[in-house]
Design a protein around this motif. Structure first.
Motif, PDB file in Angstrom:
ATOM      1  N   GLN A 167       0.833  -1.200   0.000  1.00  0.00           N
ATOM      2  CA  GLN A 167       0.000   0.000   0.000  1.00  0.00           C
ATOM      3  C   GLN A 167       0.868   1.250   0.000  1.00  0.00           C
ATOM      4  N   GLN A 168       1.909   1.256   0.833  1.00  0.00           N
ATOM      5  CA  GLN A 168       2.796   2.405   0.898  1.00  0.00           C
ATOM      6  C   GLN A 168       3.633   2.561  -0.371  1.00  0.00           C
ATOM      7  N   LEU A 169       3.999   1.457  -0.987  1.00  0.00           N
ATOM      8  CA  LEU A 169       4.719   1.529  -2.264  1.00  0.00           C
ATOM      9  C   LEU A 169       3.840   2.145  -3.342  1.00  0.00           C
ATOM     10  N   HIS A 170       2.556   1.786  -3.361  1.00  0.00           N
ATOM     11  CA  HIS A 170       1.631   2.365  -4.340  1.00  0.00           C
ATOM     12  C   HIS A 170       1.514   3.869  -4.147  1.00  0.00           C
ATOM     13  N   ILE A 171       1.388   4.290  -2.888  1.00  0.00           N
ATOM     14  CA  ILE A 171       1.279   5.722  -2.604  1.00  0.00           C
ATOM     15  C   ILE A 171       2.561   6.449  -3.004  1.00  0.00           C
ATOM     16  N   ALA A 172       3.702   5.895  -2.604  1.00  0.00           N
ATOM     17  CA  ALA A 172       4.979   6.543  -2.886  1.00  0.00           C
ATOM     18  C   ALA A 172       5.250   6.647  -4.378  1.00  0.00           C
ATOM     19  N   ALA A 173       4.866   5.615  -5.125  1.00  0.00           N
ATOM     20  CA  ALA A 173       5.164   5.579  -6.564  1.00  0.00           C
ATOM     21  C   ALA A 173       4.515   6.724  -7.315  1.00  0.00           C
ATOM     22  N   ASP A 174       3.408   7.245  -6.808  1.00  0.00           N
ATOM     23  CA  ASP A 174       2.688   8.308  -7.503  1.00  0.00           C
ATOM     24  C   ASP A 174       3.118   9.707  -7.087  1.00  0.00           C
ATOM     25  N   THR A 175       4.073   9.820  -6.191  1.00  0.00           N
ATOM     26  CA  THR A 175       4.493  11.141  -5.716  1.00  0.00           C
ATOM     27  C   THR A 175       5.433  11.811  -6.713  1.00  0.00           C
ATOM     28  N   PRO A 176       5.491  13.146  -6.686  1.00  0.00           N
ATOM     29  CA  PRO A 176       6.464  13.849  -7.536  1.00  0.00           C
ATOM     30  C   PRO A 176       7.900  13.417  -7.275  1.00  0.00           C
ATOM     31  N   MET A 183      -2.938  13.046   3.297  1.00  0.00           N
ATOM     32  CA  MET A 183      -1.868  12.123   3.664  1.00  0.00           C
ATOM     33  C   MET A 183      -1.613  11.119   2.550  1.00  0.00           C
ATOM     34  N   ALA A 184      -2.632  10.799   1.755  1.00  0.00           N
ATOM     35  CA  ALA A 184      -2.481   9.808   0.691  1.00  0.00           C
ATOM     36  C   ALA A 184      -1.486  10.249  -0.364  1.00  0.00           C
ATOM     37  N   ASN A 185      -1.060  11.516  -0.336  1.00  0.00           N
ATOM     38  CA  ASN A 185      -0.077  11.997  -1.304  1.00  0.00           C
ATOM     39  C   ASN A 185       1.354  11.730  -0.871  1.00  0.00           C
ATOM     40  N   ALA A 186       1.542  11.023   0.239  1.00  0.00           N
ATOM     41  CA  ALA A 186       2.877  10.666   0.722  1.00  0.00           C
ATOM     42  C   ALA A 186       2.776   9.377   1.523  1.00  0.00           C
TER      43      ALA A 186
END
Length: 479
Positions: free
Chosen positions: A93-102, A370-373
């Motif tokens: 879940q955290q990898l998915h969130i992190a992958a979409d960050t700038p 928070m979902a952006n990081a």
């Protein structure tokens, strides 16, 4: 000018065996950073900022093992399917969130390393989930994606799911092929199983199969070591690392030694001293190079070009490494970071995020979701190392066996010349024009030499004027 034997080694007819007393640490480093505290809002903002790194990696930690080996001092959590399932769910879940960050999307990743622990203890479906999560990051063409683990339990389903979901390099901790030495060390499986399985996996048309061997294990005589080296050739693997057993506190081997015991085999309680381990290293280096294997570092050799060892090489160069998982380490925006190992606290940090839409507030001012990081988990952050670029040159060069002095600021190269001359006089290196090349003895003692170099710089600091020149030159090299 202060020069000590811990910096230079000592003069000896046989520097391979006697230049230093013993290797006491797996890696070298020096201080220069300090702990820093990052507010949640700052953590969130970090992930909205593009990376400035030219080369990057992901490190993903799987902190579970079915068994504690006698030489290991960092056993963390026993393997349990339910605990692993919960961990992988939160981790992906955290990898998915992190992958979409700038931060993640701003530049490509050269390499990914899934380490542990024993990552291959996760289920076949979890291997697939992990591979899919990794694929969301912008990987460069032909990125190296490594799955670490052991052969025991790594069945065909896991193998096929791994290769089908982006893993192209596999690093297995064999440590020794000898059945009795393995049993004494707490390893699974016998020599025949290991050879057969490695021969099967090595037939893959593109994946790189790499193994680790440890020299100096209790009961591992010189004859056994020679058989281990030949077994590497017979196994068909594409690369091998040779690691020296180090007497680290907290291992079962050290606990036994403190009680006057040796955890040897039924046939032998042989325990290699530092001089014998030096001979083992030399015989390993000579064995593989006689078979035309290429040395990529002081401890790593490859059979052919499919094995690249990208992560291990770049990690020594001070690149940006985004860490994920309890116990993972890396660096973000130049700050060193180490996630805490406590699995309960790691999960608690995730559980405290009650909703993907929870807002981060600072002085009653709401910012982005928070979902952006990814979740900020317990751990330690360090300020940027002011000597990071310079240290990377030292580590990369000495680990590889060749230090190009033209990469150093001229003032620094001149400042270090007494140390380099001492190394040459003591049979550890050869200095020709702008290149310092380590001898076989130097490659064996390279961690001691790196430690000695950092000690030299601490005891003999440059003046403020030359330090300014150094900083300017290093920045020029880095750019």
């Amino acid at each position: 000018m202060i020069l000590t034997p811990s910096m230079t080694g000592i003069a000896s007819p046989d520097p391979l065996q006697h230049a230093f007393k013993v290797k006491s640490a797996p890696h070298a480093g020096r201080s220069g950073s300090r702990p820093v505290f990052l507010e949640p809002q700052q953590w969130h903002q970090w992930w909205q900022q593009p990376s400035q790194a030219t080369e990057r990696a992901l490190y993903i930690h799987i902190p579970f093992c079915r068994k504690r080996c006698t030489f290991c001092n960092f056993f963390e959590n026993g393997t349990n399917p339910e605990r692993i399932s919960r961990y992988i769910k939160n981790l992906t879940q955290q990898l998915h969130i992190a992958a979409d960050t700038p931060l993640a999307q701003s530049r490509g990743f050269n390499t990914v390393y899934v380490g542990g622990g024993t990552p291959t203890d996760i289920s076949s479906d979890e291997v697939k989930q992990l591979g899919e999560a990794i694929s969301r990051f912008p990987l460069v063409d032909n990125a190296e994606v490594t799955l670490e683990g052991r052969l025991n339990g790594f069945d065909d389903d896991k193998w096929h799911n791994a290769t089908a979901n982006g893993f192209n390099r596999f690093s297995f901790g064999v440590q020794s092929f000898d059945t009795q030495v393995r049993q004494a060390a707490g390893r699974f499986d016998d020599k025949d199983f290991l050879l057969n399985r490695l021969q099967q996996l090595s037939q893959h048309p593109s994946a790189s199969i790499v193994i680790d061997l440890i020299f100096g294990l209790p009961g591992q005589t010189l004859d056994v070591w020679q058989q281990d080296l030949q077994a590497v050739i017979d196994s068909g693997v594409h690369g091998v690392d040779l690691y020296q057993l180090i007497g680290l506190s907290g291992t079962r081997i050290e606990h036994a030694r403190e009680k006057g015991k040796i955890l040897g085999t039924a046939l032998s309680e042989f325990q290699a001293d530092s001089q014998t381990r030096a001979k083992m290293y030399a015989s390993g280096a000579n064995h593989f190079e006689a078979q035309n294997w290429q040395r990529l570092s002081s401890c790593h050799w490859r059979r052919d070009s499919r094995e690249r060892s990208v992560y291990n090489s770049l990690a020594k160069s001070g690149i940006e490494i985004l860490p994920f998982g309890a116990g993972a380490g890396g660096s973000i925006h130049g700050h060193g970071c180490m996630n805490g190992r406590d699995l309960k606290k790691w999960h608690q940090a995730h559980d405290e995020v009650t909703s993907p839409n929870e807002l981060i507030a600072n002085d009653s001012i709401a910012t982005e979701p928070m979902a952006n990081a990814p979740v900020q988990v317990p751990g330690m952050l360090m300020s940027p190392n002011p000597s990071a670029s310079l240290d990377a040159i030292f580590k990369r060069g000495l680990d590889g066996g060749k230090l190009n002095l033209s990469l150093l600021p001229s003032a620094m190269a001149l400042h270090l010349s007494p140390l380099f001359s001492a190394w040459q006089n003591n049979g550890l290196a050869e200095l020709v024009q702008d290149q310092l090349t380590l001898t076989l003895a130097g490659r064996f003692w390279n961690v001691n030499m790196q430690t000695g170099l950092f000690e030299f710089l601490a005891e003999n600091p440059l003046t403020s004027e030359t330090s300014s020149q150094q900083t300017h030159s290093v920045h020029a090299i880095a750019s």
